[in-house]
Design a protein around this motif. Structure first.
Motif, short mmCIF file in Angstrom:
data_model
loop_
_atom_site.label_atom_id
_atom_site.label_comp_id
_atom_site.label_asym_id
_atom_site.label_seq_id
_atom_site.Cartn_x
_atom_site.Cartn_y
_atom_site.Cartn_z
N LYS A 193 -16.33 -52.25 30.08
CA LYS A 193 -17.50 -51.48 30.46
C LYS A 193 -17.04 -50.07 30.84
O LYS A 193 -16.16 -49.89 31.67
N GLY A 194 -17.67 -49.07 30.25
CA GLY A 194 -17.32 -47.70 30.59
C GLY A 194 -17.02 -46.89 29.34
O GLY A 194 -16.88 -47.41 28.25
N THR A 195 -16.96 -45.56 29.54
CA THR A 195 -16.62 -44.64 28.46
C THR A 195 -15.18 -44.21 28.64
O THR A 195 -14.82 -43.72 29.72
N GLY A 252 -23.52 -46.31 24.01
CA GLY A 252 -22.80 -47.55 23.79
C GLY A 252 -23.56 -48.78 24.23
O GLY A 252 -23.31 -49.88 23.72
N GLN A 253 -24.50 -48.63 25.18
CA GLN A 253 -25.23 -49.78 25.71
C GLN A 253 -26.55 -50.03 25.00
O GLN A 253 -27.00 -51.17 24.92
N GLY A 254 -27.18 -48.98 24.48
CA GLY A 254 -28.48 -49.19 23.87
C GLY A 254 -29.06 -47.92 23.29
O GLY A 254 -28.43 -46.86 23.30
N THR A 255 -30.29 -48.06 22.79
CA THR A 255 -31.02 -46.94 22.19
C THR A 255 -32.20 -46.59 23.09
O THR A 255 -32.89 -47.47 23.59
N VAL A 256 -32.40 -45.30 23.30
CA VAL A 256 -33.43 -44.82 24.22
C VAL A 256 -34.58 -44.20 23.45
O VAL A 256 -34.37 -43.42 22.51
N TYR A 257 -35.81 -44.57 23.84
CA TYR A 257 -37.02 -44.04 23.23
C TYR A 257 -37.89 -43.37 24.28
O TYR A 257 -37.93 -43.81 25.44
N LEU A 258 -38.58 -42.32 23.86
CA LEU A 258 -39.68 -41.80 24.66
C LEU A 258 -40.84 -42.77 24.46
O LEU A 258 -41.26 -43.01 23.32
N GLY A 259 -41.31 -43.34 25.54
CA GLY A 259 -42.37 -44.34 25.45
C GLY A 259 -43.58 -43.95 26.26
O GLY A 259 -43.57 -42.96 27.00
N GLN A 260 -44.62 -44.75 26.10
CA GLN A 260 -45.84 -44.53 26.88
C GLN A 260 -46.25 -45.85 27.51
O GLN A 260 -46.34 -46.88 26.83
N ALA A 261 -46.44 -45.80 28.83
CA ALA A 261 -46.84 -46.98 29.59
C ALA A 261 -48.33 -47.23 29.41
O ALA A 261 -49.07 -46.37 28.91
N HIS A 290 -28.37 -52.88 23.02
CA HIS A 290 -27.83 -53.36 21.75
C HIS A 290 -27.60 -54.87 21.79
O HIS A 290 -27.75 -55.56 20.79
N ILE A 291 -27.20 -55.36 22.94
CA ILE A 291 -26.86 -56.78 23.06
C ILE A 291 -28.12 -57.63 22.92
O ILE A 291 -29.21 -57.22 23.34
N ARG A 292 -28.01 -58.76 22.30
CA ARG A 292 -29.14 -59.67 22.11
C ARG A 292 -29.04 -60.84 23.09
O ARG A 292 -27.95 -61.35 23.35
N ILE A 293 -30.18 -61.26 23.61
CA ILE A 293 -30.23 -62.31 24.64
C ILE A 293 -30.57 -63.64 23.99
O ILE A 293 -31.47 -63.73 23.15
N GLY A 294 -29.86 -64.68 24.40
CA GLY A 294 -30.07 -66.01 23.86
C GLY A 294 -31.32 -66.67 24.44
O GLY A 294 -32.04 -66.10 25.26
N PRO A 295 -31.58 -67.92 24.04
CA PRO A 295 -32.82 -68.60 24.45
C PRO A 295 -32.77 -69.19 25.86
O PRO A 295 -33.78 -69.68 26.34
N ASP A 296 -31.62 -69.14 26.53
CA ASP A 296 -31.49 -69.76 27.85
C ASP A 296 -32.38 -69.04 28.86
O ASP A 296 -32.19 -67.84 29.15
N LEU A 297 -33.36 -69.72 29.43
CA LEU A 297 -34.30 -69.09 30.36
C LEU A 297 -33.61 -68.67 31.65
O LEU A 297 -33.97 -67.65 32.24
N GLY A 298 -32.63 -69.44 32.10
CA GLY A 298 -31.91 -69.08 33.31
C GLY A 298 -31.17 -67.77 33.13
O GLY A 298 -31.13 -66.93 34.04
N GLU A 299 -30.58 -67.58 31.97
CA GLU A 299 -29.86 -66.34 31.68
C GLU A 299 -30.80 -65.15 31.65
O GLU A 299 -30.50 -64.09 32.18
N ARG A 300 -31.98 -65.37 31.05
CA ARG A 300 -32.96 -64.29 30.98
C ARG A 300 -33.45 -63.89 32.38
O ARG A 300 -33.54 -62.72 32.72
#
Length: 442
Positions: free
Chosen positions: A350-352, A204-213, A225-235
């Protein structure tokens, strides 16, 4: 983060299988002459956790009941009577055709899919610096201070990334806009300095990938899933709050490695745990035996104690967020809900539903006692193979959480009293995770 070995999630990662499954799901109203419409819309409401869909499912259910009542009342009335005609038109137009159109529109949201191309080897990326290190704790379990995260700076050349459609669905394939000049391999998706090798799960919160650092280490990358706006303070607030999860000891949790924002994408990188989730294991192999339950209970309580001692409330503790690695159970996805609270675009419960606490159902503040209740529900599921609070709709599940107490009789005797205390409806009377840990290990 829901992750594990890629082969365990093969059916979810297969675009063809997923497409066929969603197609047949969307055909249910058509094939059942509208009788299945309330059920498939209710499934969509539970999967997407949307109040509007829950209301729509309720409306379809009322339509079904009204049709049954009308047909009984009109028994004996000639077929060509206008009342029969109106009833048939409303049924076929609303429940049958309308339900089929509705489910086909919901199809891509209920069964989203992202597939990435996995490349066996590729050069380590050079364009992105390694994640900035934050101060480590001075002593195990002691308070610690973290440096202030650097202000977000937009990349000079923003990466190409899929933009979700209005329905929330993603394109079928992601390439990530590789830049050969920077040392990145073509055909590999990237977020920040992390290569995304394959999709391993979605929640429900996002998509998980096997990644490589950058150093070649395998990691789990969760793109919210949620998208973040342009506000730098929020980021900056989101990154700082998410990085607070690094205070949690890693002996029974998947360690949070990095947090970042790229464009409007927020991602969290954690230790990759090789092993199935508790939810999958119980679903495929059945309830755990008493010895396994004891080890599981103690390990997960130790994880919750560490999470709570770090000043964090999990708020989504459930079987899918307990991974059974080779070295024991690991709790994942802690701290995400609190970080998402920093985003103005974050909304909703928030929650299942099946593992929420009564205070979460009522929309009240969720504290550590809420996690204890969810822990009790999760252990009940592990011990019995059944949901402690089940029902045909989110509303029915919520009512059972508030009013029903599951039967603990079939559970091992050593677990009955701790679970009864953890599942108390009043959060003020529930024991803390540390108290339960002492009772079970004593």
């Amino acid at each position: 983060m829901r992750h594990g070995p890629p082969y365990q999630y093969g059916p979810r990662g297969s675009g063809g299988d997923l497409s066929r499954k969603s197609f047949w799901w969307a055909l249910v109203p058509l094939l059942t002459c509208g009788l299945g419409t309330p059920f498939v819309v209710a499934f969509a409401a539970i999967r997407l956790r949307e109040r509007r869909l829950a209301l729509a499912a309720g409306g379809y259910s009322l339509g079904l009941v009204a049709f049954i009542v009308a047909t009984n009342l009109l028994e004996g009335v000639p077929r060509d009577d206008w009342r029969n005609t109106v009833t048939a038109v409303v049924w076929f137009g609303g429940m049958w055709a309308g339900g089929a159109i509705h489910t086909f529109l919901l199809r891509t949201r209920v069964f989203p899919h992202i597939a990435v191309q996995a490349v066996p080897s590729y050069p380590a990326p050079q364009a992105h610096p390694a994640p900035r290190a934050y101060a480590a704790p001075r002593a195990h379990g002691s308070p610690q201070a973290y440096g202030t995260p650097p202000a977000y700076r937009a990349p000079a050349t923003p990466p190409t990334w899929p933009v979700p459609h209005a329905s929330g669905a993603y394109p079928q394939y992601v390439t990530g806009g590789p830049n050969p000049a920077s040392g990145r391999s073509a055909g590999v998706a990237w977020v920040g300095p992390y290569a995304l090798l394959t999709k391993v799960g979605e929640g429900g919160q996002g998509t998980v990938y096997l990644g490589q650092a950058p150093d070649g280490q395998q990691v789990a990358v969760k793109i919210l899933h949620i998208r973040i706006g342009p506000d730098l303070g929020e980021r900056d607030a989101f990154v700082k709050e998410a990085l607070a999860a690094r205070r949690v000891p890693s002996f029974a949790t998947a360690q949070v490695i990095d947090v970042g924002v790229e464009g409007d994408l927020a991602y969290i990188v954690s230790e990759y745990v090789h092993g199935p989730s508790l939810e999958r294991l119980v679903r495929e192999q059945g309830p755990r035996n008493p010895d396994s339950l004891t080890r599981l209970s103690i390990s997960t309580l130790a994880a919750l104690r560490g999470i709570h001692n770090a000043g964090i409330v999990h708020r989504d503790f459930k079987p899918a967020n307990v991974l059974l690695g080779a070295d024991g159970p690991r709790v994942i996805d802690f701290g995400i809900a609190r970080a998402m609270d920093r985003l103005t675009t974050s909304a909703g419960t928030k929650g299942t539903p099946a593992f929420m606490s009564p205070e979460q159902v009522l929309g009240e503040q969720a504290g550590p006692a809420s996690d204890v209740f969810s822990w009790g529900s999760t252990m009940y599921y592990a011990a019995s193979g059944r949901l402690p609070f089940d029902g045909p709709s989110v509303f029915a599940v919520s009512q059972r959480i508030l009013e029903h107490s599951p039967d603990l009789g079939p559970l091992p005797a050593a677990l009955r009293r701790p679970l009864a205390a953890a599942l108390n409806k009043d959060p003020r009377t529930r024991p803390a995770a540390a108290d339960l840990l002492l009772a079970l290990s004593g």
